[in-house]
Enzyme design. Structure first.
Site, PDB file in Angstrom:
ATOM      1  N   TYR A  40       0.995  -1.076   0.066  1.00 47.06           N
ATOM      2  CA  TYR A  40      -0.083  -0.137   0.055  1.00 47.06           C
ATOM      3  C   TYR A  40       0.750   1.202  -0.109  1.00 47.06           C
ATOM      4  O   TYR A  40       1.658   1.289  -0.725  1.00 47.06           O
ATOM      5  CB  TYR A  40      -0.991   0.013   1.076  1.00 47.06           C
ATOM      6  CG  TYR A  40      -2.124   0.600   1.073  1.00 47.06           C
ATOM      7  CD1 TYR A  40      -2.895   0.604  -0.007  1.00 47.06           C
ATOM      8  CD2 TYR A  40      -2.582   1.628   1.915  1.00 47.06           C
ATOM      9  CE1 TYR A  40      -4.389   1.353  -0.500  1.00 47.06           C
ATOM     10  CE2 TYR A  40      -3.696   2.442   1.602  1.00 47.06           C
ATOM     11  CZ  TYR A  40      -4.479   2.431   0.591  1.00 47.06           C
ATOM     12  OH  TYR A  40      -5.641   3.003   0.315  1.00 47.06           O
ATOM     13  N   LYS A  95     -19.393 -20.705 -10.825  1.00 44.16           N
ATOM     14  CA  LYS A  95     -18.509 -20.671 -12.172  1.00 44.16           C
ATOM     15  C   LYS A  95     -17.214 -20.236 -11.743  1.00 44.16           C
ATOM     16  O   LYS A  95     -16.240 -20.575 -12.296  1.00 44.16           O
ATOM     17  CB  LYS A  95     -19.316 -19.550 -13.092  1.00 44.16           C
ATOM     18  CG  LYS A  95     -18.864 -19.723 -14.314  1.00 44.16           C
ATOM     19  CD  LYS A  95     -19.877 -20.655 -15.126  1.00 44.16           C
ATOM     20  CE  LYS A  95     -19.614 -20.404 -16.562  1.00 44.16           C
ATOM     21  NZ  LYS A  95     -20.558 -21.310 -17.359  1.00 44.16           N
ATOM     22  N   ALA A 199     -28.755 -20.739 -26.650  1.00 46.00           N
ATOM     23  CA  ALA A 199     -27.781 -21.895 -27.082  1.00 46.00           C
ATOM     24  C   ALA A 199     -28.166 -22.359 -28.253  1.00 46.00           C
ATOM     25  O   ALA A 199     -27.164 -22.823 -29.224  1.00 46.00           O
ATOM     26  CB  ALA A 199     -27.991 -23.066 -25.943  1.00 46.00           C
TER      27      ALA A 199
END
Length: 407
Positions: A40, A95, A199
Site C-alpha cells: 500500500y 462458475k 444456446a
C-alpha cells in the site's frame, strides 16, 4: 427421498462456514511493516504511475491478466428462469470455482440488478477495465445477444456468453465425433435443433461455420421459417425451413436431433422417424427433452448425449469456458473469436479420440480401459487433466494466428 437428500446436502455444503464457495486470498506477503510499505502506501504509487503512463502495464503490475468477471442479471438462471440477480449468486460463485479448479483463473462473481439491457451494458462497460475478460452468464434472450454484441464492440478484452458459445463448442465437438462414428458428413446431414434461445442459435451458428448446410430450428411457437412475423434479427438468419413445416416435419429423416429446450419438448413418438443411425443430444438439465432410457430402447442405433453426469456422453460447459479463457488470457487476447472457438472444437474432439490417461480412470473410479472412443465416449470428461494444455494451447495459437493476441 433422493431429491430431499440432495437438497439437504447441497444446502449444507453451501452453508458450511465460511458461507458460499469462494474467498479472496492475498497473493503477496503482508506480514511486516516492509510488506505494508510495498503493498500500500507509499510503494503502491509506483505501479499506479506506470499504469497511468501505459495502461497495458496493468497486465504486469496487477491481477488483471488472470482475472475474469462472471456477470449475470439473474434473468435465466439454470432451468429456474428469472429468479433475480441475488438468487443467481450461487451459480456465479460456482462458475468462479470452476475457473479456478480447471484453469487456475481467478474470477469475481458480480450480480447486477439491471433495469434493462442498456443499463446492464453500461454497468459492465464501466467496471471492465479491472478485468482480463468478461464471462456473461444466465442472461435471458434476446437481451443476451444485444448485451454481448455491444460489449464486444466497446471493450478490448474477451467478452463471452457461455450459455451461447460455450454450449455450442461442446456440442460441435461431440457432434463431430458422433457423426464420424455414424459414418455421416456434417455438410450433408439434416440437423434439427429443438430450442431457439441463446444456446440453440449459437449451436446453429457454429455448425454452419463448420460446414453444416441443412440446419433447422424450432421454438415454442413452431419451426423457424421466413413466413413467420415474430422472429427477431437474431432468429431470422436461421429461419431456413419451408413455410408450413411442423415439428414432425423438421424431425423426420433428421440425421441429428439436438434439444436445448425443456423436458418433454421432443415427443418420444417422433424418434421413430429419424434417419437410420441418428445422433440424439437431449441437453435440458436435469430432465432432458426426451427420456434417454426410453430413447435408447426405441433407437438402439442412435448415439445419445445428455447434460447429465450419470449418463455417458455428458455435454458439460466445464469442458470449454475455463480453457477458452485460459488460452485467451495467456496471450492477452482482445476477443474470443470464431477462429478460437473452432480451435477449441477441434482440440476437444481430438482428445476424445486419443488414449485416456490412467489418472482419469482413478478420478471417476472406473476400471482402466473402459473409456474408449465410441458411441458412449464421444467427448472428454471434465476432469481430464489434458484439457488445459491441449485446449488452451490451441485457443492461444488461434488467437495469435487471427491477430487478436497482444503477445
Amino acid at each position: 427421498m433422493a431429491s430431499e437428500s440432495l437438497r439437504d446436502r447441497a444446502l449444507a455444503y453451501h452453508a458450511a462456514a465460511p458461507a458460499g464457495k469462494v474467498t479472496v486470498v492475498p497473493s503477496k506477503p503482508c506480514a511486516t511493516q516492509a510488506d505494508l510499505t510495498l503493498a500500500y502506501t507509499p510503494g503502491v504509487a509506483e505501479p499506479v504511475r506506470e499504469i497511468a503512463g501505459d495502461p497495458e502495464k496493468a497486465y504486469d503490475y496487477t491481477a488483471k491478466g488472470n482475472l475474469v468477471a462472471v456477470i449475470s442479471n439473474g434473468t435465466a438462471v439454470l432451468g429456474l428462469g428469472k429468479v433475480g440477480a441475488l438468487a443467481g449468486k450461487p451459480v456465479m460463485e460456482g462458475k468462479a470455482v470452476l475457473f479456478k479448479r480447471f484453469a487456475d483463473i481467478d474470477a469475481f462473481d458480480i450480480e447486477v440488478e439491471a433495469r434493462d439491457a442498456e443499463h446492464l451494458i453500461d454497468v459492465i462497460a464501466a467496471i471492465a477495465p479491472g478485468f482480463g475478460g468478461i464471462n456473461l452468464e444466465d442472461i435471458a434472450a434476446p437481451d443476451c445477444f444485444r448485451v454481448e454484441r455491444a460489449l464486444q464492440e466497446r471493450l478490448d478484452i474477451p467478452v463471452f456468453h457461455d450459455d451461447q458459445h460455450g454450449t455450442a463448442v461442446i456440442v460441435a465437438a461431440a457432434l463431430r465425433n458422433a457423426l464420424e462414428l455414424q459414418e455421416k458428413d456434417l455438410g450433408k446431414a439434416k440437423i434439427a435443433i429443438v430450442g431457439a434461445g441463446a444456446a440453440g442459435l449459437a449451436i446453429a451458428g457454429i455448425l454452419k461455420k463448420l460446414g453444416a448446410e441443412h440446419c433447422y430450428l424450432s421454438d415454442v411457437h413452431g419451426v423457424l421459417h421466413q413466413g413467420r412475423q415474430d422472429l427477431s434479427e437474431w432468429h431470422r438468419p436461421h429461419a431456413m425451413a419451408p413455410d408450413g413445416w411442423t415439428l414432425a416435419d423438421m424431425i423426420a429423416d433428421a440425421d441429428v436431433l439436438i434439444g436445448v429446450s425443456v423436458k418433454g419438448a421432443i415427443p418420444l413418438e417422433l424418434l421413430a422417424s429419424l434417419a437410420p443411425r441418428p445422433v440424439l443430444f437431449a441437453l435440458a438439465n436435469p430432465d432432458p427433452e426426451v427420456d434417454p432410457w426410453r430413447a435408447r430402447e426405441l433407437r438402439p442405433d442412435a448415439i445419445i448425449a445428455t447434460g447429465r453426469s450419470d449418463l455417458p456422453n455428458q455435454v458439460n460447459n466445464a469442458l470449454g469456458f475455463p480453457f477458452l479463457f485460459r488460452g485467451a488470457l495467456d496471450v492477452r487476447a482482445r476477443a474470443i473469436n470464431a477462429e478460437m472457438l473452432a480451435a477449441a472444437v477441434e482440440a476437444l474432439a481430438s482428445l476424445a479420440r486419443s488414449e485416456v490417461p490412467e489418472e482419469l480412470y482413478a478420478a471417476y473410479d472406473l476400471a482402466p480401459g473402459t473409456l474408449q472412443f465410441g458411441p458412449e465416449y464421444i467427448i472428454p470428461k471434465p476432469l481430464d487433466p489434458r484439457l488445459r494444455s491441449v485446449v488452451a494451447t490451441a485457443v492461444a495459437q488461434a488467437a495469435r494466428d487471427s491477430g487478436v493476441a497482444r503477445r
